[in-house]
Write an enzyme that holds these catalytic residues in place. Structure first.
Site, short mmCIF file in Angstrom:
data_model
loop_
_atom_site.label_atom_id
_atom_site.label_comp_id
_atom_site.label_asym_id
_atom_site.label_seq_id
_atom_site.Cartn_x
_atom_site.Cartn_y
_atom_site.Cartn_z
N HIS A 51 0.88 -1.18 0.00
CA HIS A 51 0.00 0.00 0.00
C HIS A 51 0.91 1.22 0.00
CE1 HIS A 51 -2.87 3.01 1.41
NE2 HIS A 51 -3.86 2.14 1.30
N HIS A 72 0.56 -4.91 2.63
CA HIS A 72 -0.82 -4.60 2.98
C HIS A 72 -1.79 -5.77 2.79
CE1 HIS A 72 -4.30 -2.18 3.75
NE2 HIS A 72 -4.78 -2.31 2.53
N HIS A 73 -1.76 -6.40 1.62
CA HIS A 73 -2.79 -7.42 1.36
C HIS A 73 -2.16 -8.63 0.67
CE1 HIS A 73 -7.09 -8.44 1.02
NE2 HIS A 73 -6.69 -9.16 -0.02
N ARG A 80 -2.97 1.02 -6.51
CA ARG A 80 -1.98 1.25 -5.45
C ARG A 80 -0.62 0.65 -5.78
NH1 ARG A 80 -5.52 -1.74 -0.87
NH2 ARG A 80 -6.45 0.31 -0.93
N ARG A 87 -6.88 10.46 -0.74
CA ARG A 87 -6.49 10.84 -2.09
C ARG A 87 -7.72 10.91 -2.99
NH1 ARG A 87 -3.15 6.38 -3.46
NH2 ARG A 87 -3.31 5.56 -1.36
N ARG A 130 -5.08 -6.02 -5.68
CA ARG A 130 -6.45 -5.76 -5.21
C ARG A 130 -6.75 -4.27 -5.29
NH1 ARG A 130 -8.69 -3.91 -0.69
NH2 ARG A 130 -6.93 -4.22 0.72
N GLU A 139 -6.32 5.51 1.55
CA GLU A 139 -6.40 5.89 0.14
C GLU A 139 -7.58 6.82 -0.13
OE1 GLU A 139 -5.98 2.46 -2.40
OE2 GLU A 139 -7.83 2.91 -3.42
P1 FAD Z 1 -9.53 -10.62 9.31
O1 FAD Z 1 -10.46 -9.51 9.52
O2 FAD Z 1 -8.09 -10.33 9.28
O3 FAD Z 1 -9.87 -11.66 10.47
C1 FAD Z 1 -9.19 -12.88 10.60
C2 FAD Z 1 -9.33 -13.32 12.06
O4 FAD Z 1 -8.88 -14.66 12.19
C3 FAD Z 1 -8.49 -12.47 13.00
O5 FAD Z 1 -9.28 -11.98 14.05
C4 FAD Z 1 -7.43 -13.46 13.49
O6 FAD Z 1 -6.99 -13.19 14.79
C5 FAD Z 1 -8.17 -14.77 13.41
N1 FAD Z 1 -7.30 -15.94 13.32
C6 FAD Z 1 -6.21 -16.10 12.51
N2 FAD Z 1 -5.67 -17.32 12.72
C7 FAD Z 1 -6.43 -17.93 13.67
C8 FAD Z 1 -6.37 -19.20 14.31
N3 FAD Z 1 -5.41 -20.10 14.04
N4 FAD Z 1 -7.31 -19.50 15.23
C9 FAD Z 1 -8.28 -18.60 15.56
N5 FAD Z 1 -8.36 -17.37 15.00
C10 FAD Z 1 -7.47 -17.06 14.05
N6 FAD Z 1 -10.15 -3.41 2.60
C11 FAD Z 1 -11.14 -2.69 2.01
O7 FAD Z 1 -11.88 -3.21 1.19
N7 FAD Z 1 -11.34 -1.40 2.38
C12 FAD Z 1 -10.57 -0.76 3.27
O8 FAD Z 1 -10.81 0.39 3.59
C13 FAD Z 1 -9.48 -1.48 3.85
N8 FAD Z 1 -8.62 -0.86 4.70
C14 FAD Z 1 -7.64 -1.60 5.28
C15 FAD Z 1 -6.78 -0.98 6.18
C16 FAD Z 1 -5.80 -1.73 6.83
C17 FAD Z 1 -4.86 -1.06 7.78
C18 FAD Z 1 -5.68 -3.13 6.56
C19 FAD Z 1 -4.64 -3.95 7.25
C20 FAD Z 1 -6.53 -3.74 5.65
C21 FAD Z 1 -7.50 -2.99 5.00
N9 FAD Z 1 -8.34 -3.57 4.07
C22 FAD Z 1 -9.33 -2.84 3.49
C23 FAD Z 1 -8.30 -5.01 3.84
C24 FAD Z 1 -9.37 -5.70 4.68
O9 FAD Z 1 -9.51 -5.04 5.91
C25 FAD Z 1 -9.04 -7.17 4.93
O10 FAD Z 1 -8.67 -7.81 3.74
C26 FAD Z 1 -10.26 -7.88 5.47
O11 FAD Z 1 -10.80 -7.16 6.54
C27 FAD Z 1 -9.92 -9.29 5.90
O12 FAD Z 1 -11.05 -9.81 6.56
P2 FAD Z 1 -11.08 -11.32 7.01
O13 FAD Z 1 -12.34 -11.51 7.74
O14 FAD Z 1 -10.79 -12.19 5.87
O15 FAD Z 1 -9.85 -11.46 8.00
O1 MEZ Z 2 -8.98 -1.51 0.40
C1 MEZ Z 2 -8.13 -1.01 1.12
O2 MEZ Z 2 -7.19 -1.67 1.57
C2 MEZ Z 2 -8.23 0.42 1.45
C3 MEZ Z 2 -9.30 1.20 0.84
C4 MEZ Z 2 -7.35 0.92 2.28
C5 MEZ Z 2 -7.31 2.35 2.53
O3 MEZ Z 2 -6.41 2.98 1.99
O4 MEZ Z 2 -8.19 2.86 3.23
#
Ligand code: FAD
Ligand code: MEZ
Length: 577
Positions: free
Chosen positions: A369, A511-512, A406, A385, A551, A382
């Protein structure tokens, strides 16, 4: 959304030359918790010990609060101490976060010790559920709500002390096309255009069927969120999107909020309202198999080893962006990058799925990112911007179209001197955004009453920065970016004409992770022979294929809600058979 009340005080009764920290409380919207900490700092400014007096609920609170506290300590006190005590840290996850926070604030950590686990004898417990879900992030909780609302008994296992994972950090928004909010705002969009942008952004490496499903079901995902009380009513622009489709929440005054910290408490409440059972600080270690089908999960907490028998298993453990060793093993050129991810996002689900024969796809596709604070990996969204913030280099000049994908913006930053840049916003953007106010409160942004003041603080040439911003204001007024061909200047929300100004120094960070477990459009996990593994589903960042080679901003939240719902629905149907 973290509001910190610092109640800092030097403990009295310390011997001369001995310093001990103080206490503070943190409060987070949706739930609250208290952390009390004693810090011992030696005279070379090494943290000798940290004693968590009261157990922390939230690693994230620690990550934010601790550097602030340490800064207060070092700023308000000449540190001529030579005291050592033993650290007692009550949670490993918190210890990791604290250590990271201290190191990123430029201090050394010499003596942090996890509490010795020795004396605790572990129990064994067997649990039964229709569906067991690993990971209480956005995908896991969406799946849980969906399966439970179909009348299934659902257990969700989460290894962190709090729910949310990376979802809690999501800031900018969630992409969706043909929504009622776009219609209200007069934005023209279509599922086809959403698919096209996503495929183009991913260099056509994406699994098109998955992309089609995400785009087609994105508007109903927005309706689903509305049904549980989450309203993403404002629509902004994200990089690589042909139009405004990044949906985000606003507060009662219309100020923009971070999408993830808004959604997570709502998911948690909805899951609890649907009788989902959470097992926190419980780490899943193995998917149980019987005759080729997934039949449960082995998991472990500090004092219990669980065998969880279930008719279906949903993997929702997120990606591996918090595991920099794993990142480096798949993409060696990312060695040394900081990460925006939570420390618990370590690829566990990918490894567990691989152990039962799942196929992995696109594992080397890892995104950086462009706008990340290098001292601690904090992401500068983002969406700023998209709303009108600009990027300037060390000379105070723009050097890129800010809303390209990005990967391209990151490459353009890396090509600049020092491989870093500044992001600039104005007072109007500050006034309208809780997110920007948070960045300023956390000390990420510097401020200048005038452009000249800002230039001084940034140590860039005043006349050049003045010319860059004047030129930008003029181009926004004219609706055309004659320098870098940004195509949204006619509609961009802010023009950077209102002083004071704010700037943050940024550079790219991991980031991803686009790769992961292969799934089909039913979220069924596919094995290495291309066959479905019965009873095993996966959703969210643990999967690969949706985002291809890159992504688009806003597509991960769309991914987790759309495929989280599909996983919950299909797991519920499967267990009914
Ligand atoms: P997560 O939300 O990461 O959840 C996974 C969970 O599994 C965690 O709580 C973890 O502790 C748990 N876990 C892992 N291993 C184990 C295990 N062995 N046993 C039990 N629990 C476990 N995307 C967008 O579309 N828009 C945005 O604005 C955006 N902003 C972002 C900003 C940041 C700073 C970051 C880091 C990411 C951002 N993303 C954004 C990406 C997006 O947030 C993530 O890709 C998405 O939330 C992932 O969701 P998930 O449910 O797959 O995993
Ligand atoms: O999708 C993302 O990871 C996102 C929009 C992050 C951000 O810059 O807010």
């Amino acid at each position: 959304l973290l509001t910190l009340v610092l109640a800092f005080g030097i403990l009295t009764g310390c011997a001369k030359n001995e310093f001990k920290g103080g206490t503070f409380t943190g409060e987070e919207k949706g739930f609250s918790s208290t952390i009390k900490v004693e810090v011992t700092i030696s005279n070379d400014k090494t943290i000798e010990a940290i004693n968590i007096v009261e157990s922390a609920e939230s690693a994230d609170i620690g990550e934010v609060a601790l550097p602030i506290m340490i800064e207060k300590v070092l700023g308000s006190q000449s540190v001529d101490v030579d005291a050592v005590s033993t650290a007692t840290i009550t949670s490993d996850a918190f210890l990791v976060a604290v250590t990271k926070a201290i190191e990123s604030s430029g201090l050394k950590v010499s003596d942090l010790k996890a509490k010795e686990a020795g004396a605790v004898e572990k129990k064994e417990e067997t649990l039964d559920a229709d569906v067991v879900i690993i990971g209480a992030g956005g995908a896991g909780m969406t799946a849980a709500i969906t399966a439970a609302s179909e009348g299934k008994s659902v257990i969700i296992i989460e290894k962190a002390p709090i729910v949310g994972g990376n979802t809690s950090r999501a800031t900018g928004g969630m992409n969706a096309a043909e929504t009622k909010y776009q219609e209200t705002a007069g934005i023209e969009d279509s599922v086809e255009l959403f698919v096209e942008d996503t495929m183009k952004g991913g260099y056509e490496k994406n699994n098109k069927e998955l992309v089609q499903t995400m785009a087609e079901q994105s508007a109903s995902a927005i309706e689903f969120l509305d049904s549980i009380g989450a309203h993403l009513s404002d629509v902004g622009k994200a990089g690589g999107a042909s139009t405004n489709r990044s949906h985000r929440p606003v507060d009662a005054e219309g100020k923009i909020l971070s999408v993830g910290s808004y959604l997570v408490p709502i998911f948690e409440q909805a899951a609890k309202d649907n009788n989902v059972t959470f097992y926190m600080e419980t780490e899943a270690t193995e998917i149980m198999m019987n005759e080729g089908a997934a039949v449960g999960v082995k998991a472990s907490s500090a004092n219990t080893d669980y065998t969880i028998n279930a008719k279906a298993v949903i993997l929702a453990t997120g990606g591996f962006g918090g595991n920099l060793e794993m990142v480096e093993s798949y993409k060696p050129e990312l060695k040394g990058y900081v990460t925006t991810n939570a420390s618990t996002i370590t690829g566990d689900g990918i490894k567990m799925a691989e152990a039962v024969g799942a196929n992995l796809v696109d594992m080397a596709e890892i995104q950086i990112h462009p706008t990340v604070v290098q001292s601690n990996g904090a992401l500068i969204t983002e969406s700023l911007r998209g709303d009108g913030a600009i990027l300037v280099n060390n000379e105070g000049k723009r050097f890129t179209n800010e809303v390209l994908t990005r990967d391209v913006v990151s490459a353009n930053i890396i090509a600049e001197e020092g491989s870093a840049a500044w992001l600039i916003v104005d007072q109007q953007m500050f006034d309208d955004s809780n997110v920007i106010q948070g960045y300023v409160n956390k000390g990420y942004m510097i401020q200048g009453d005038t452009i000249a003041d800002l230039a001084k603080a940034m140590e860039v040439d005043e006349a050049t920065l003045q010319e860059t911003i004047d030129n930008w204001v003029g181009m926004v007024k004219a609706g055309e970016d004659t320098d870098f061909g940004r195509d949204d200047l006619a509609t961009v929300k802010y023009d950077l004409s209102k002083a004071p100004y704010y700037a943050v120094k940024i550079a790219p960070g991991v980031h991803h992770t686009m790769g992961g477990v292969e799934i089909n459009t039913n979220t069924e996990v596919i094995n290495k022979n291309g066959e479905v593994i019965p009873g095993l589903y996966a959703a969210g960042e643990v999967t690969g294929g949706v985002h291809g080679g890159n992504r688009l901003g806003g597509n991960a939240v769309a991914d987790i809600i759309v495929f989280g719902r599909i996983a919950g629905q299909n797991a519920a149907t499967y267990v009914s058979k």
